[in-house]
Design an enzyme around this catalytic site. Structure first.
Site, PDB file in Angstrom:
ATOM      1  N   GLU A   4      -8.307  -5.624  -3.253  1.00 46.29           N
ATOM      2  CA  GLU A   4      -7.991  -6.277  -2.315  1.00 46.29           C
ATOM      3  C   GLU A   4      -7.214  -7.630  -2.403  1.00 46.29           C
ATOM      4  O   GLU A   4      -8.032  -8.569  -2.433  1.00 46.29           O
ATOM      5  CB  GLU A   4      -8.908  -6.569  -1.859  1.00 46.29           C
ATOM      6  CG  GLU A   4      -9.723  -5.628  -1.438  1.00 46.29           C
ATOM      7  CD  GLU A   4     -11.328  -5.993  -0.995  1.00 46.29           C
ATOM      8  OE1 GLU A   4     -11.455  -6.976  -0.860  1.00 46.29           O
ATOM      9  OE2 GLU A   4     -12.018  -4.626   0.596  1.00 46.29           O
ATOM     10  N   GLU A  35     -13.200   1.066   0.639  1.00 47.03           N
ATOM     11  CA  GLU A  35     -14.200   0.960   0.931  1.00 47.03           C
ATOM     12  C   GLU A  35     -14.888   0.947   2.281  1.00 47.03           C
ATOM     13  O   GLU A  35     -13.468   0.479   3.048  1.00 47.03           O
ATOM     14  CB  GLU A  35     -14.234  -0.873   0.448  1.00 47.03           C
ATOM     15  CG  GLU A  35     -13.987  -0.934  -1.106  1.00 47.03           C
ATOM     16  CD  GLU A  35     -14.350  -2.405  -1.371  1.00 47.03           C
ATOM     17  OE1 GLU A  35     -14.553  -3.600  -0.726  1.00 47.03           O
ATOM     18  OE2 GLU A  35     -13.649  -3.038  -2.470  1.00 47.03           O
TER      19      GLU A  35
END
Length: 418
Positions: free
Chosen positions: A158, A270
């Site tokens: 991320e 995710e």
């Protein structure tokens, strides 16, 4: 020898495609990235998943494990040696997984940051350079390149809010170059900018399609959550979060379309839902069905030994499965994807194909005119069929640049590049 090597190359290609077409789903096993005390003390501030956890997820056929870990722990001094104890923990976990025929994604869970004197420095700042992160991955790939069950190197979890002078594209390209100095085989997994958002992919990550990998082996990673701000915090109930049955499909569609338009491979690193309302389970089921229809696999967030009452956790309580598990078990592989089986190859020494790379047409010698030619993308999906006329298949200009596989009469297979 030349023909033998050609067939071996095709066989390797087919095996690779078969694996990807049947890509496993799995779970993040968190713990090694835990703790605000950095680097901290093992089994006090952070931990690694156990063999009993691997036994549990293997019993559920979730055989792909994403293993988050921290840069500061594997390399306590920038540009320094890797920490031998932390490296041993990673390798020990890989061995435990390999003993169970489970694949592992090594996930550097640092958000393009490194903690120095209690301050999280951003890559590109005065104290943290692109060369620093490239050094880490160059050294780590050298240590891990021979591990047999690494599904891919997740080079950064991320990335977000980076400095304009140091965009994520430049950081990722440098990391790829560093890895390939030591390891030409392992898949490199590149997450998107802006928290790897699938929904915002075209805005923040479209340029990642221009990354260059000498091994042509990149998988792009997006993340998807279904609460109001897509943070995965789920601070409110289903209705107040603005959820609806197909919210996951809507949020992942920009990423899926981007993969398909650019003939690229993708992965959802995710996603997760609470278990306090069965409507969330419907969202999860619809979302995973959509991924499978598009030959994309993923890892649920999350399992791991220290979650406690975390609302997304799928760690069992007193040996009782969490409600999300029944949904996940229905989506253990991308089995709907076409598979190009290894038994379909034949001796192709009398078949010649040119030019390769091609532009809008291909000449094929050694196959009869009138034969139907099947063209697949690298995910094993049938893209188009063409009739061989005058030893030529034409009007291929609409195919996007990339790698394709051609078949004729379900016997001959070749790799072509556009």
């Amino acid at each position: 020898m030349k023909n033998r090597n050609h067939n071996l190359a095709l066989l390797f290609l087919l095996i690779s495609l078969n694996i990807f077409a049947q890509s496993p789903f799995g779970v993040n096993l968190a713990g090694a990235e835990f703790g605000s005390n950095i680097p901290g003390t093992f089994n006090s501030d952070y931990t690694y998943p156990t063999d009993s956890e691997l036994d549990y997820y293997q019993s559920k056929n979730l055989n792909l494990i994403r293993l988050p870990f921290r840069w500061e722990r594997i390399q306590p001094i920038l540009n320094g040696s890797l920490d031998s104890n932390e490296l041993m923990r990673i390798k020990s976990f890989l061995q435990l997984a390999n003993n169970r025929n489970m694949k592992v994604i090594i996930d550097l869970h640092n958000y393009c940051r490194y903690k120095i004197n209690d301050v999280y420095e951003i890559i590109g700042s005065n104290n943290l350079s692109v060369a620093n992160i490239t050094d880490l991955w160059t050294k780590l790939s050298l240590e891990l390149k021979d591990e047999p069950n690494i599904w891919g190197y997740g080079i950064m979890n991320e990335p977000h809010d980076l400095l304009p002078s140091t965009p994520w594209f430049d950081i990722a390209q440098s990391i790829i170059n560093g890895i390939r100095t030591n390891d030409q085989n392992t898949t490199i997994i590149v997450g998107g900018d802006s928290w790897s958002s699938a929904e915002r992919w075209l805005t923040y990550s479209d340029n990642l399609k221009n990354l260059v990998d000498s091994s042509n082996n990149i998988v792009y990673e997006a993340h998807v959550y279904f609460d109001h701000d897509a943070s995965g915090l789920y601070n409110d109930n289903y209705d107040n979060e603005g959820a609806y049955p197909n919210i996951g499909i809507d949020r992942v569609t920009p990423f899926v379309n981007w993969l398909n338009s650019n003939n690229l491979k993708g992965f959802i690193g995710e996603y997760g839902v609470p278990a306090d309302d069965n409507r969330w389970l419907v969202v999860l089921d619809n979302f995973l069905n959509h991924l499978k229809q598009n030959c994309i696999n993923g890892t649920y967030w999350a399992g791991g030994p220290w979650w406690g009452n975390y609302i997304l956790s799928i760690e069992p309580n007193n040996n009782v499965d969490k409600p999300q598990m029944s949904i996940l078990q229905n989506h253990i592989t991308t089995t709907n994807c076409s598979s190009l089986g290894i038994n379909e190859i034949i001796n192709s020494s009398e078949i010649h194909l040119y030019p390769n790379p091609f532009i809008d047409s291909i000449h094929i010698k050694g196959i009869n005119d009138g034969t139907i030619i099947y063209i697949y993308d690298i995910k094993g999906r049938l893209i188009t069929t063409k009739l061989l006329e005058n030893s030529k298949i034409q009007n291929l200009n609409k195919l996007k640049s990339g790698i394709y596989i051609i078949k004729s009469n379900k016997q001959y297979i070749a790799k072509i590049i556009k």
